[in-house]
Enzyme design. Structure first.
Site, PDB file in Angstrom:
ATOM      1  CG  HIS A 279       0.025  -1.188  -6.984  1.00  0.00           C
ATOM      2  ND1 HIS A 279      -0.242  -2.472  -6.611  1.00  0.00           N
ATOM      3  CD2 HIS A 279      -0.892  -0.412  -6.356  1.00  0.00           C
ATOM      4  CE1 HIS A 279      -1.285  -2.492  -5.809  1.00  0.00           C
ATOM      5  NE2 HIS A 279      -1.712  -1.253  -5.635  1.00  0.00           N
TER       6      HIS A 279
ATOM      7  CG  ASP B 201       2.792  -3.956  -7.569  1.00  0.00           C
ATOM      8  OD1 ASP B 201       3.050  -3.553  -6.434  1.00  0.00           O
ATOM      9  OD2 ASP B 201       1.622  -4.045  -8.029  1.00  0.00           O
TER      10      ASP B 201
HETATM   11  C1  XLS Z   1      -5.664  -2.569  -0.840  1.00  0.00           C
HETATM   12  C2  XLS Z   1      -6.220  -2.533  -2.171  1.00  0.00           C
HETATM   13  C3  XLS Z   1      -5.203  -2.407  -3.286  1.00  0.00           C
HETATM   14  C4  XLS Z   1      -5.865  -1.991  -4.574  1.00  0.00           C
HETATM   15  C5  XLS Z   1      -4.924  -1.507  -5.628  1.00  0.00           C
HETATM   16  O1  XLS Z   1      -6.332  -2.894   0.128  1.00  0.00           O
HETATM   17  O2  XLS Z   1      -7.013  -3.680  -2.321  1.00  0.00           O
HETATM   18  O3  XLS Z   1      -4.485  -3.580  -3.446  1.00  0.00           O
HETATM   19  O4  XLS Z   1      -6.636  -3.006  -5.125  1.00  0.00           O
HETATM   20  O5  XLS Z   1      -4.202  -0.403  -5.188  1.00  0.00           O
END
Ligand code: XLS
Ligand code: CA
Ligand code: CA
Length: 437
Positions: free
Chosen positions: A100, A103
């Site tokens: 993301h 991140d």
């Molecule tokens: C959250 C999601 C997230 C997505 C990416 O539950 O799994 O991590 O994979 O935004």
């Protein structure tokens, strides 16, 4: 070059009898199965958020790990994390990563500063991708963490928030393109609701569709040719997430004529939260020509939340890889470990071992799925089970060449209808025989 994890060597395949925890027992990257190497089949990816950011905080406890890598300020920490990330990829022999925007780079005081931070880190990531020969599987935007998104992003009741989210996706798409990302994921974040008493669901869903269309249009305008994925999830953080499950997402995309632009990113833990099996969600995606990518993890069916555990259940990885092989394999997608070591597995060694466990579990799954298909008993059982639709009136039903009147006439001539056994236990015993012989 600096080394963060000095006690971890490059992980190599040592075979199933090895007792070395820092080795692959089943994952042989160059072993060829069905004309492709295991590496090409599995396309493993590391998730940046769990591996470099999650420090074990939960609602009852503070961080159980420190992942600042000694950084003195957020930008320095972000750079150190990037170097650490590529060392992990290199040592684990994982080719891809996913992130993301937030991140990899911290928010600044203004959107302009935030975007500047991201661009600076993207430059470093691009360099590291070249140095280590690694690739971005997909990028995404974190549209759920900051309090501005507490009522949603594209489905927020505030047009200003919608605007801000659009600006963030625009920047995240630029970053993904700059890093030659093979895909871009939309996971619903807080797109959902807590109570209909305060919610105009119709407007929120219309806006979500508008947001997705604008994102696709922008991506095309900058020359992005990767795949777009929607990642279904039924609940958490909101009580009701709009992208509930694969079938709901497909219905939504079709009703807004957006289905041509998207595939699905299926997460195992989200499937079980929706009350489905992982295999079910993959099958729905495949049958609708929307199989795209996978978030490889597992939940705990005794718990009602998203535990994001590393996948070690080889029965599930086998059925998953059976679906993946039957869907023709990955094209631009892959197996992203959206998974975190347990809070009490709080060393970097645990994080390496967790990835090794997940990679080995999927290697076992791939080997077994290949054997299931070569064995042929399960596939031919299914073909045989539906054989009545390949001739006679069954064929006419399938071809749309009959009607209720004709069917009623035929039914009146049927003296005895033979209904065959579904033989579930026989089929399950074949899987066990293949897995354990
Ligand atoms: C959250 C999601 C997230 C997505 C990416 O539950 O799994 O991590 O994979 O935004
Ligand atoms: Ca996920
Ligand atoms: Ca999850």
């Amino acid at each position: 070059m600096r080394e963060f994890f000095k006690d971890i060597p490059k992980i190599k395949y040592e075979g199933k009898d090895s007792k070395n925890p820092l080795s692959f027992k089943f994952y042989e990257p160059d072993r060829v199965i069905r004309g492709k190497t295991m590496r090409e089949h599995l396309r493993f990816a590391m998730s940046y958020w769990h591996t470099l950011c999650g420090e074990g905080i939960d609602m009852f406890g503070a961080a159980s790990m420190d992942k600042s890598f000694g950084g003195a300020n957020p930008m320095e920490t972000a750079k150190l994390k990037a170097y650490a990330a590529f060392e992990i990829l290199d040592k684990l022999d994982i080719d891809f990563y996913c992130f993301h925007d937030r991140d990899v780079a911290p928010e600044g005081d203004t959107l302009v500063q935030t975007n500047k931070n991201l661009k600076e880190i993207v430059k470093l990531l691009k360099q590291l991708q070249q140095d280590y020969n690694k690739k971005l599987l997909w990028g995404t935007a974190k549209l759920f963490e900051h309090p501005r998104y507490m009522n949603g992003a594209a489905t927020s009741p505030s047009a200003d928030v919608f605007c801000y989210a659009a600006a963030q996706v625009k920047e995240a798409l630029d970053a993904t393109l700059e890093l030659s990302g093979e895909g871009y994921v939309f996971w619903g974040g807080r797109e959902g609701y807590e109570t209909l008493l305060n919610t105009d669901m119709k407007l929120e869903l219309d806006n979500l569709a508008r947001f997705l269309k604008m994102s696709v249009d922008y991506a095309k305008s900058i020359g992005f040719e990767g795949d777009f994925y929607i990642e279904p999830k039924p609940k958490e953080p909101t009580k009701h997430q709009y992208d509930f499950d694969a079938a709901t997402v497909i219905g939504f995309l079709k009703s807004y004529e957006l289905d041509q632009y998207f595939k699905l990113n299926i997460e195992a833990n989200h499937a079980t939260l929706a009350g489905h099996t992982f295999q079910h969600e993959l099958r729905v995606a495949k049958d609708n020509n929307m199989f795209g990518s996978i978030d490889a993890n597992q939940g705990d069916t005794l718990l009602g939340w998203d535990t994001d555990q590393f996948p070690t259940d080889v029965y599930q990885t086998t059925l998953c890889m059976y679906e993946v092989l039957s869907a023709g394999g990955f094209t631009k997608g892959g197996l992203n470990f959206d998974a975190k070591a347990r809070r009490s597995s709080n060393t970097f060694k645990d994080i390496f071992i967790s990835h090794i466990a997940g990679m080995d579990a999927f290697a076992i799954g791939l080997i077994a799925a290949d054997k299931i298909i070569s064995d042929g008993r399960i596939d031919s059982f299914v073909v045989q089970r539906y054989q009545s639709y390949s001739t006679g009136i069954g064929k006419k039903i399938v071809e749309g060449k009959t009607n209720l009147k004709e069917l009623a006439e035929i039914a009146s001539t049927l003296d005895e209808i033979k209904v065959e056994s579904g033989s579930q236990e026989y089929l399950e015993s074949i899987i066990n025989q293949i897995l354990f012989s």
